[in-house]
Design an enzyme around this catalytic site. Structure first.
Site, PDB file in Angstrom:
ATOM      1  N   LYS A  82       9.907  -0.307  -0.896  1.00  0.00           N
ATOM      2  CA  LYS A  82      10.136   1.255  -0.512  1.00  0.00           C
ATOM      3  C   LYS A  82      10.723   1.359   0.615  1.00  0.00           C
ATOM      4  CE  LYS A  82       5.707   0.866  -2.972  1.00  0.00           C
ATOM      5  NZ  LYS A  82       6.303   1.739  -4.316  1.00  0.00           N
ATOM      6  N   TRP A 120      -5.087   2.359  -5.829  1.00  0.00           N
ATOM      7  CA  TRP A 120      -3.828   2.391  -6.278  1.00  0.00           C
ATOM      8  C   TRP A 120      -4.558   1.831  -7.528  1.00  0.00           C
ATOM      9  CZ3 TRP A 120      -0.727  -2.905  -6.587  1.00  0.00           C
ATOM     10  CH2 TRP A 120       0.260  -2.750  -7.085  1.00  0.00           C
ATOM     11  N   ASP A 152      -3.608  -3.922   2.658  1.00  0.00           N
ATOM     12  CA  ASP A 152      -2.353  -3.263   1.377  1.00  0.00           C
ATOM     13  C   ASP A 152      -1.116  -2.563   2.474  1.00  0.00           C
ATOM     14  OD1 ASP A 152      -0.526  -3.535  -0.582  1.00  0.00           O
ATOM     15  OD2 ASP A 152      -1.321  -2.189  -1.800  1.00  0.00           O
TER      16      ASP A 152
HETATM   17  C1  LMR Z   1       3.114   3.156  -6.913  1.00  0.00           C
HETATM   18  O1  LMR Z   1       2.099   3.433  -6.775  1.00  0.00           O
HETATM   19  O2  LMR Z   1       4.100   4.363  -8.020  1.00  0.00           O
HETATM   20  C2  LMR Z   1       3.957   1.684  -6.471  1.00  0.00           C
HETATM   21  O3  LMR Z   1       3.615   1.543  -6.011  1.00  0.00           O
HETATM   22  C3  LMR Z   1       4.350   0.985  -7.794  1.00  0.00           C
HETATM   23  C4  LMR Z   1       3.759   0.221  -8.106  1.00  0.00           C
HETATM   24  O4  LMR Z   1       4.000  -0.933  -9.302  1.00  0.00           O
HETATM   25  O5  LMR Z   1       2.541   1.150  -9.146  1.00  0.00           O
END
Ligand code: LMR
Length: 400
Positions: A246, A130, A211
């Site tokens: 979520k 991420w 996470d």
């Molecule tokens: C995502 O990866 O789209 C979600 O976790 C929202 C975010 O805050 O990035």
């Protein structure tokens, strides 16, 4: 002074929704940010959430501060969900933790905790991960490095490379793992692979850090916790950051938690004091409303059953869409075998589309996906599926 300030780059995920909202084209499709949409393209407020809010509104009101670590009842409900209803960790007092503003807030609390207590530690991030992970730890002044995770050719976990990297990590470093529904790849270790990861981590003296933002979105609340539970079984220390954006659909309420598994109750007390110190100098104490909803739902058997059913509905819709997406790509004659999409779990599919193809999708077809090629499968609906598949067919160079 402000004249010297430069324009910051757009956020790679949330910035796309800003651009999407500004887009005037009527057929636009947002498959970027990880937000669930139902088959009509709407993000529902769950019935269990509405009922919990109704009960909260009817009950006594209290707008005074929460404790720094949040409501104790919420904390316990979260611990049971993450570690199991009957986990001995709770009775032994080995858990420290806090309600945080979302999973992101929890990650930042951990970043500050690491920076202040283990200034030499590096946090290891999977490739890919991420994008906000790197930003959060940079802001907390915690160094990061990366470890291999994804085998692009085989569309699978590159376990051998991952284990080899873990076996070279310095003791005392921190390994950030995705508890389930890996973001962005959608590829998780199997139970047997978790065992191998856990023993490599334990042998090396690395601190595991999960996470855990999508519990219940993969295969179910308990099944998705297999990695967390394997670490507990092995008796290692562990940090878990939960998010209820979520699985409860509480995105804007900012409900999350950090939980630390310690060796004993005395260590947990010290860790708790450091967590509280970090929070106090950051946001002082958490916002109450979202956590009160979660506590209400998890504390009432009927409401909880209702919520679990709603969670299953979201999960099943996404998994159903995975198959429909693969079928639609085949129908449009898009070359290649996309069956791997049905094996991925959670909201996302790592499509393999290049940054140039992603840009073409946005500019020419008003379809928004993240630059890494990550598609939010939860944004696909029967109404937009054919349009998306056709556009993908066009950008990968085949007649649609
Ligand atoms: C995502 O990866 O789209 C979600 O976790 C929202 C975010 O805050 O990035």
């Amino acid at each position: 002074m402000f004249e010297t300030i430069e324009l910051a780059p757009r956020d790679p995920i949330l910035g796309l929704t800003v651009a999407f909202n500004e887009d005037q084209r009527p057929n636009k499709v947002n498959l970027s940010v990880g937000v669930y949409q139902d088959e009509h393209g709407k993000t529902p407020t769950l019935g269990s959430v509405r009922e919990a809010e109704r009960r909260l509104a009817a009950g006594p009101s209290n707008k005074s501060y929460l404790p720094i670590s949040g409501s104790p009842g919420y904390g316990e409900a979260v611990q049971k969900m993450v570690f199991g209803e009957k986990s001995p960790l709770l009775a032994a007092g080995r858990l420290a933790g806090a309600h945080t503003p979302g999973g992101t807030g929890g990650l930042r609390v951990v970043g500050d905790l690491i920076h202040q207590n283990f200034p030499k530690a590096t946090v290891w991030l999977s490739t890919p991960t991420w994008p906000n992970h790197a930003g959060i730890f940079a802001a907390a002044e915690v160094p990061t490095k990366t470890y291999p995770y994804f085998d692009q050719v085989g569309n699978r976990l590159d376990l051998d490379a991952m284990l080899a990297a873990i076996r070279k990590m310095p003791a005392g470093d921190v390994l950030l793992l995705h508890g389930c529904c890996h973001n962005p790849t959608g590829i998780d270790p199997t139970a047997a692979q978790w065992k191998q990861i856990v023993s490599a981590v334990a042998e090396r003296g690395v601190l595991p850090f999960m996470d855990f933002a999508y519990q219940g979105f993969g295969d179910g609340l308990e099944t998705d916790a297999v990695g967390v539970r394997e670490f507990c079984q092995a008796g290692t220390e562990l940090i878990v950051c939960s998010s209820f954006s979520k699985n409860f659909g509480l995105y804007r309420e900012r409900v999350g938690a950090v939980t630390v598994v310690c060796d004993n109750a005395s260590v947990a007390k010290s860790v708790q004091s450091q967590i509280n110190r970090v929070i106090r100098s950051n946001y002082s104490n958490p916002p109450a409303h979202g956590a009160a909803i979660v506590e209400t739902i998890l504390g009432d058997a009927a409401l909880r059953a209702n919520w679990e059913q709603e969670l299953a509905t979201m999960r099943n819709r996404i998994n159903g869409m995975r198959q429909s997406f693969v079928d639609a790509l085949a129908e449009k004659g898009v070359p290649g075998d996309y069956s791997f999409i049905t094996k991925q779990r959670g909201m996302f599919s790592f499509s393999g589309l290049s940054p140039e193809q992603v840009e073409l999708l946005r500019e020419q077809y008003a379809i928004y996906i993240v630059g890494s090629g990550r598609i939010n499968v939860a944004g696909l609906t029967p109404a937009n599926l054919s349009q998306v598949a056709e556009a993908i067919g066009a950008v990968v160079g085949q007649p649609a």
